[in-house]
Structures are given as C-alpha cells and as structure tokens.
Design an enzyme around this catalytic site. Structure first.
Site, PDB file in Angstrom:
ATOM      1  N   GLU A 155       0.851  -1.193   0.000  1.00  0.00           N
ATOM      2  CA  GLU A 155       0.000   0.000   0.000  1.00  0.00           C
ATOM      3  C   GLU A 155       0.884   1.239   0.000  1.00  0.00           C
ATOM      4  O   GLU A 155       1.793   1.366   0.817  1.00  0.00           O
ATOM      5  CB  GLU A 155      -0.856  -0.032   1.268  1.00  0.00           C
ATOM      6  CG  GLU A 155      -1.821   1.116   1.389  1.00  0.00           C
ATOM      7  CD  GLU A 155      -2.659   0.993   2.657  1.00  0.00           C
ATOM      8  OE1 GLU A 155      -2.415   0.066   3.452  1.00  0.00           O
ATOM      9  OE2 GLU A 155      -3.539   1.837   2.841  1.00  0.00           O
ATOM     10  N   HIS A 157       0.978   4.754   0.942  1.00  0.00           N
ATOM     11  CA  HIS A 157       0.170   5.475   1.936  1.00  0.00           C
ATOM     12  C   HIS A 157       0.922   6.715   2.396  1.00  0.00           C
ATOM     13  O   HIS A 157       2.148   6.684   2.549  1.00  0.00           O
ATOM     14  CB  HIS A 157      -0.068   4.513   3.124  1.00  0.00           C
ATOM     15  CG  HIS A 157      -1.079   4.974   4.104  1.00  0.00           C
ATOM     16  ND1 HIS A 157      -0.820   5.940   5.040  1.00  0.00           N
ATOM     17  CD2 HIS A 157      -2.373   4.593   4.303  1.00  0.00           C
ATOM     18  CE1 HIS A 157      -1.898   6.147   5.777  1.00  0.00           C
ATOM     19  NE2 HIS A 157      -2.855   5.333   5.351  1.00  0.00           N
ATOM     20  N   ASP A 187      -3.218   4.579  -2.010  1.00  0.00           N
ATOM     21  CA  ASP A 187      -4.149   5.195  -1.071  1.00  0.00           C
ATOM     22  C   ASP A 187      -4.265   6.676  -1.430  1.00  0.00           C
ATOM     23  O   ASP A 187      -3.259   7.378  -1.524  1.00  0.00           O
ATOM     24  CB  ASP A 187      -3.623   5.014   0.362  1.00  0.00           C
ATOM     25  CG  ASP A 187      -4.593   5.551   1.401  1.00  0.00           C
ATOM     26  OD1 ASP A 187      -5.142   4.739   2.159  1.00  0.00           O
ATOM     27  OD2 ASP A 187      -4.807   6.784   1.450  1.00  0.00           O
ATOM     28  N   HIS A 225      -7.203   2.457  -2.577  1.00  0.00           N
ATOM     29  CA  HIS A 225      -7.939   2.801  -1.372  1.00  0.00           C
ATOM     30  C   HIS A 225      -8.463   4.217  -1.561  1.00  0.00           C
ATOM     31  O   HIS A 225      -7.686   5.167  -1.535  1.00  0.00           O
ATOM     32  CB  HIS A 225      -7.029   2.745  -0.139  1.00  0.00           C
ATOM     33  CG  HIS A 225      -6.844   1.369   0.383  1.00  0.00           C
ATOM     34  ND1 HIS A 225      -5.960   1.066   1.383  1.00  0.00           N
ATOM     35  CD2 HIS A 225      -7.459   0.207   0.057  1.00  0.00           C
ATOM     36  CE1 HIS A 225      -6.021  -0.240   1.640  1.00  0.00           C
ATOM     37  NE2 HIS A 225      -6.916  -0.774   0.850  1.00  0.00           N
ATOM     38  N   GLU A 261     -12.618   4.020   1.737  1.00  0.00           N
ATOM     39  CA  GLU A 261     -12.036   3.741   3.042  1.00  0.00           C
ATOM     40  C   GLU A 261     -12.194   4.983   3.918  1.00  0.00           C
ATOM     41  O   GLU A 261     -11.470   5.969   3.767  1.00  0.00           O
ATOM     42  CB  GLU A 261     -10.552   3.357   2.903  1.00  0.00           C
ATOM     43  CG  GLU A 261      -9.961   2.863   4.204  1.00  0.00           C
ATOM     44  CD  GLU A 261      -8.474   2.535   4.104  1.00  0.00           C
ATOM     45  OE1 GLU A 261      -8.095   1.415   4.450  1.00  0.00           O
ATOM     46  OE2 GLU A 261      -7.698   3.403   3.671  1.00  0.00           O
TER      47      GLU A 261
END
Lengths: 291, 136
Positions: A155, A157, A187, A225, A261
């Site tokens: 991910e 992020h 993300d 995400h 999310e």
C-alpha cells in the site's frame, strides 16, 4: 464524461471503514448488507480482523462466507494482510519466515476468492521504508502468487510520495522480474490537498503528491484505497480532489476497484460511517458517470 | 456482540480453587482494528482500586488455552481475533469483595507497519478503565 472503450473504475468498500462498529454494533454480515445497499460490489477485508478464527476459518464460516457473497452480490477484491517483520520481540523475521507467512495468506486469499492482496510490509523508518529483505521474500512468493492468481500489492500510503525512491524501487523490481503478480495499492490520502476535519487528527506539516503523479503508476496499480475523511451534504469530499483523481483514472482507462475507506471522525457512532460511505459512493457514482 | 469498552463486564468474577477464593478474572477485547499474534502482545498490568497486579500474577486465556505472560512472546502462530475476548486471571488470595471496583488494564502490542519508534504507540492511545460490579 466518456472515454470510449468502456473500461472504467468500479466501486467497492474497504471494511476497515467500520472499525468502530465491527463486533460491537455490526457483524460481518451487517457490513456486507450495508455495502449491498450502496451498490458497492467490490470488497476489501482485513484478514486478521474479519476472518473469524484466522488463519484457519472453520468449514461453517467458509460456507457462510460464500453464501453471503452471493446473497449481497459482493465480489471479493482485495485481501488485506501483513507481513509483521517485528513479530517476535528483539529481532526481525527472516526471509524464509516471511515467505512462509506470506504463502499462508496467499492460499487463504485464493480460497476466499480474492485476486488482489494488500501486502503490508514491516517498515524500518519514519519514511515507511520497507524491510531490507522485501525483494527476497516477495520474489520467492511470485510463483505462488501466479499459481493462486493473486497480485501482491504494498500500500502506498501517506507520508510516502507517489514520486519517491520507494516507488522507484517497487517499479524497478516489477521491471526486473517482469511479473504481473506484484504491484501497488494506491491510497488517495497521498493526494490530500485540504486540511482534515478540525475535530480529527491534527495535520502535521506534511507533503502530499499532486494528482499528476498518479497516471504513471496506474499500469502497476491493481486496487485503490479511496481514502476519505469528510463528505459534505452536497457530496463533496472536503480533503482530497476526487474530481481530478477520477478524471485521471477515466482518461487512463483504469479498470480496477475504488475501495471507499473512511478514516474520519465518529467511527464509533452507530450509523455515522455508513452515512459517510453512502455519500462517498454516490459522489464516485456521479464522477464515474454511472448516472 | 461485544461491549464497547476493552474491559468487558460480564466475565468479572472471583476464581475459586478447592473451596478458597484464589483470585479473580476479567475479560478484555482488542479495540485495535485488527487481531494480533500472541508474540506481538506485551505483558499486561491490572490495577484494581489502586492495587497493582503484574508479571506472573496474571495469566491470559485465549481460545481456551492458558498462557503465562512470560511465554506470550513465543507464540507467533497463535492469533487473538477481534471477536474473542481474552480472559485475564489474576492471583489474589482471598479474591475481591463483592461490590463496585475501579478496574484498569494496561497492555500493548507491536505494529510492524509503523516506524520502529512508534511500534507500540497505537496500543497506548487510550487507557482502559472501567468501574465494574462483582457479584460472585
């Protein structure tokens, strides 16, 4: 907006969003039923959170899992899991130990019908640099990922930037191995432009990525995400430029899942997260030209 | 469904061994968003009405198996899930008196995806305190 070939992002939900309600006011089935009511078809679960008796769900649980997917018309998309490098105090997992644990999750993800895995790696510093041996155990697992038809996707992020050494390293690895079974989960919190809600985590001095940096990563991206913190009553996410992000996805014919999310305030107020998710899904539905 | 607090009220009771009260029990749930492997757990401290219990005064029961606090670190293959509270059994000869008690539980867990200096941070954000009624 239409970009001809019909390939465009699909909508889903990351069950992480319901963290303040799962187990106390909502069951797994309640969350899936909630998604169904939003027309969100794609599912992300967190293995360690949502699979009862993880890592060995019972036959009864598995039977009910597939029954629920059918009942609520849910497609298993992304299986969130961790390679917990600091599993044992005072040392890091060896390459072989990391591979063994990864393999268990690969098999379970496949058993539950997932085709993308959000592979969360242990990190070694404040910039979230992954453990030094990630290439070794990921490479060991690539034949298994192919066999079980799952893509391993760390991910990306915040505070990681979309243009950074970490991303370059991942892409170098993909190019070198020529694998289609390792990629990225992006993300959207990485592209935040406005402050978070004032009653929520105080924003530290942070640098975010411009939306322009997303397009070059899309060929390697198997899920996103769709991180959000605050939906207004007129269906605008107040922290992140969703209109621009979705335009980039449409222009590039990206056909993966956008997994809503929610990570804003009031997650433990019954119904609050559902309401935020519904607003977010409606925003995406409109931006995707579904209505 | 579980109670919202980490400390659950329904399992709070004295423990009897051979006709004597030898301690008490309470159960806790993970308020973290994911389950943890036992080796990611750090030993718990329980404080009842100001009296502190720690180390080998406490055992954990997870999935029906009893673990000493010292041995938790070896169990990287046993998982504590979100829906299954763990029972803490605390040694206290004579047990606790019936009635109200102020109970506090401290424990921590490791998060490898956080920077190393923030490894246990997520487990320490909110204290777990509750006033419970002991009936038995």
């Amino acid at each position: 907006m239409s970009y001809s070939n019909g390939i465009k992002p699909k909508r889903g939900v990351a069950l992480y969003s319901y963290l303040g309600e799962f187990g106390t006011t909502m069951t797994l089935e309640d969350m899936l039923a909630d998604m169904h009511g939003m027309g969100a078809e794609g599912l992300e679960i967190l293995a360690n959170s949502h699979i009862d008796n993880y890592p060995e769900p019972t036959d009864a649980w598995l039977e009910n899992w597939f029954k629920m997917l059918e009942k609520y018309k849910i497609k298993p998309v992304e299986y969130g899991h961790w390679v917990d490098s600091r599993l044992y105090p005072g040392r890091e997992l060896s390459t072989k130990e990391s591979y063994d644990r990864l393999l268990k999750d690969i098999k379970l993800a496949n058993k539950l019908g997932f085709t993308v895995m959000r592979t969360k790696l242990g990190v070694i510093d404040g910039a979230l640099t992954p453990v030094k041996n990630w290439r070794e155990f990921i490479e060991m697992a690539l034949p298994d990922a192919e066999k079980y038809n799952v893509r391993l996707c760390p991910e990306i992020h915040h505070p990681t930037l979309l243009k950074s050494q970490m991303i370059d390293n991942y892409i170098d690895f993909i190019n070198k191995t020529k694998t289609k079974y390792f990629g990225l989960t992006i993300d959207f919190g990485t592209m935040q432009t406005n402050p978070l809600p004032s009653n929520w985590m105080a924003a530290a001095d942070s640098i975010f990525s411009p939306v322009e940096d997303l397009a070059p990563l899309l060929p390697y991206t198997y899920a996103c995400h769709a991180k959000f913190y605050n939906m207004s009553d007129d269906f605008v996410e107040t922290t992140t430029p969703y209109d621009k992000i979705i335009e980039v996805l449409l222009k590039n014919n990206w056909g993966g899942y956008l997994l809503s999310e929610y990570e804003g305030p009031n997650q433990d107020v019954p119904g609050y997260t559902s309401d935020q998710l519904r607003k977010h899904q409606l925003m995406m539905k409109r931006l995707l030209g579904e209505e | 469904m579980l109670e919202k607090d980490c400390i659950q009220s329904k399992d709070f009771r004295n423990v009897w061994t051979g006709g004597q009260k030898t301690g008490f029990q309470l159960s806790i749930r993970l308020t973290y968003y994911r389950g943890v492997w036992l080796s990611q757990l750090r030993p718990a401290t329980v404080i009842v009405d100001g009296e502190k219990f720690e180390n080998d005064q406490i055992t954990w029961t997870i999935g029906g198996t009893v673990y000493s606090q010292e041995e938790l670190k070896y169990y990287g293959d046993v998982h504590w899930g979100l829906l299954k509270p763990a029972v803490l059994t605390i040694k206290k000869p004579g047990g606790l008196a019936t009635g109200l008690h102020d109970v506090e539980v401290e424990f921590a867990y490791s998060s490898s995806y956080m920077p190393p200096e923030m490894d246990e941070l997520l487990s320490k954000l909110t204290p777990h305190k509750r006033r419970l009624v002991l009936v038995n």
